[in-house]
Design a protein around this motif. Structure first.
Motif, PDB file in Angstrom:
ATOM      1  N   GLY A  68       0.784  -1.225   0.000  1.00 40.01           N
ATOM      2  CA  GLY A  68       0.000   0.000   0.000  1.00 40.01           C
ATOM      3  C   GLY A  68       0.812   1.269   0.000  1.00 40.01           C
ATOM      4  O   GLY A  68       0.253   2.358   0.114  1.00 40.01           O
ATOM      5  N   SER A  69       2.126   1.165  -0.165  1.00 37.84           N
ATOM      6  CA  SER A  69       2.975   2.361  -0.107  1.00 37.84           C
ATOM      7  C   SER A  69       2.926   3.184  -1.389  1.00 37.84           C
ATOM      8  O   SER A  69       3.275   4.362  -1.394  1.00 37.84           O
ATOM      9  N   GLY A  70       2.513   2.566  -2.490  1.00 37.15           N
ATOM     10  CA  GLY A  70       2.483   3.260  -3.775  1.00 37.15           C
ATOM     11  C   GLY A  70       3.613   2.874  -4.699  1.00 37.15           C
ATOM     12  O   GLY A  70       3.829   3.516  -5.727  1.00 37.15           O
ATOM     13  N   GLU A 189      -7.296  -1.073   1.818  1.00 37.11           N
ATOM     14  CA  GLU A 189      -8.742  -1.266   1.892  1.00 37.11           C
ATOM     15  C   GLU A 189      -9.390  -1.021   0.536  1.00 37.11           C
ATOM     16  O   GLU A 189     -10.323  -1.735   0.136  1.00 37.11           O
ATOM     17  N   PHE A 190      -8.893  -0.025  -0.196  1.00 37.24           N
ATOM     18  CA  PHE A 190      -9.470   0.321  -1.493  1.00 37.24           C
ATOM     19  C   PHE A 190      -9.275  -0.800  -2.502  1.00 37.24           C
ATOM     20  O   PHE A 190     -10.196  -1.126  -3.257  1.00 37.24           O
ATOM     21  N   LEU A 200      -5.295  -6.408   7.443  1.00 34.69           N
ATOM     22  CA  LEU A 200      -6.395  -5.568   7.916  1.00 34.69           C
ATOM     23  C   LEU A 200      -6.988  -6.095   9.210  1.00 34.69           C
ATOM     24  O   LEU A 200      -7.378  -5.312  10.090  1.00 34.69           O
ATOM     25  N   ALA A 201      -7.055  -7.409   9.354  1.00 35.33           N
ATOM     26  CA  ALA A 201      -7.627  -7.999  10.569  1.00 35.33           C
ATOM     27  C   ALA A 201      -6.693  -7.858  11.767  1.00 35.33           C
ATOM     28  O   ALA A 201      -7.136  -7.918  12.921  1.00 35.33           O
ATOM     29  N   ASN A 202      -5.400  -7.666  11.492  1.00 37.80           N
ATOM     30  CA  ASN A 202      -4.396  -7.563  12.560  1.00 37.80           C
ATOM     31  C   ASN A 202      -3.549  -6.310  12.362  1.00 37.80           C
ATOM     32  O   ASN A 202      -2.324  -6.354  12.490  1.00 37.80           O
ATOM     33  N   TRP A 203      -4.211  -5.208  12.061  1.00 37.61           N
ATOM     34  CA  TRP A 203      -3.511  -4.009  11.627  1.00 37.61           C
ATOM     35  C   TRP A 203      -2.477  -3.510  12.632  1.00 37.61           C
ATOM     36  O   TRP A 203      -1.343  -3.197  12.277  1.00 37.61           O
TER      37      TRP A 203
END
Length: 246
Positions: A68-70, A189-190, A200-203
């Motif tokens: 997710g860093s881009g 998430e997107f 996501l469940a263990n952010w």
């Protein structure tokens, strides 16, 4: 993108690219840092060569960063302006990874267990690197998009890569894309990929193991994509180049 109609347009486009690289890099591109300036010059030179000038030795560019860093978007941007081959680890290996995990009795979306880390991850990176070598051997520069977290933090690994490339007349460079946890989570998430479910469940647990304020010791340039700033600049640069060259 269309070829410039005159040298002035080519120079203007090159200046836009130089300014963008300075804006997206942490602390800018420092004239006293030969690795930073060399990589910047190679990127700008690749832009110019796409319009008819010369063909130097190929370069292997690793673009790493957390999920997710881009890094994928920035890799595409580099590929757009240089013409270098863009190779994404997930695109190349995802189908193989999922089927192999199932064959080994695991979860196809697992990216955190010992099974994945020891039995599958090494094969992913081997496939990515072999694909890169196929391009480099025929003189095509390559941009590899993958986390490269362990690799870029291992100076001995990177030195071996540099030596292998040097023996074949290939340059090598590393770019690290830095991003803040909130922006990374928003992107994860997107995209809604099944492989991100554990993150996501263990952010909180996941983020606690990240070093978002530092860069690997082997990185030549650190791109600042906190709050999505680098990708915004990249998109603006594409639009600026279109206006200059049309």
């Amino acid at each position: 993108m269309p070829a410039p109609t005159d040298p002035a347009a080519d120079n203007a486009a090159a200046q836009v690219i130089e300014e963008t690289l300075a804006k997206v890099s942490v602390d800018g591109i420092q004239p006293a840092n030969p690795q930073q300036t060399a990589l910047r010059n190679r990127i700008v030179d690749a832009w110019r060569r796409r319009h008819g000038g010369g063909s130097p030795k190929p370069i292997l560019t690793l673009v790493g960063g957390y999920a997710g860093s881009g890094k994928t978007e920035f890799s595409r941007f580099l590929s757009d302006i240089t013409g270098w081959a863009f190779l994404d680890k997930d695109s190349i290996t995802r189908s193989m990874t999922e089927r192999l995990l199932v064959s080994l009795g695991g979860d196809p979306n697992d990216r955190h267990s010992e099974l994945y880390l020891t039995e599958v991850r090494p094969l992913e990176y081997r496939c990515l690197m072999e694909t890169a070598w196929d391009n480099l051997h025929v003189g095509t520069s390559a941009i590899l998009s993958a986390p490269f977290i362990s690799e870029l933090n291992d100076e001995a690994w990177f030195k071996r890569l540099e030596n292998r490339c040097a023996a074949k007349g290939i340059d090598v460079a590393a770019i690290w894309v830095r991003c803040d946890p909130e922006s990374m989570r928003e992107y994860i998430e997107f995209r809604a990929a099944a492989r991100d479910a554990w993150k996501l469940a263990n952010w909180d647990e996941y983020v606690s193991g990240l070093k978002t304020d530092t860069s690997p010791p082997t990185a030549h340039i650190t791109v600042d994509n906190r709050l999505g700033s680098a990708i915004t600049f990249a998109d603006q640069t594409r639009e600026s180049l279109k206006r200059i060259l049309t």
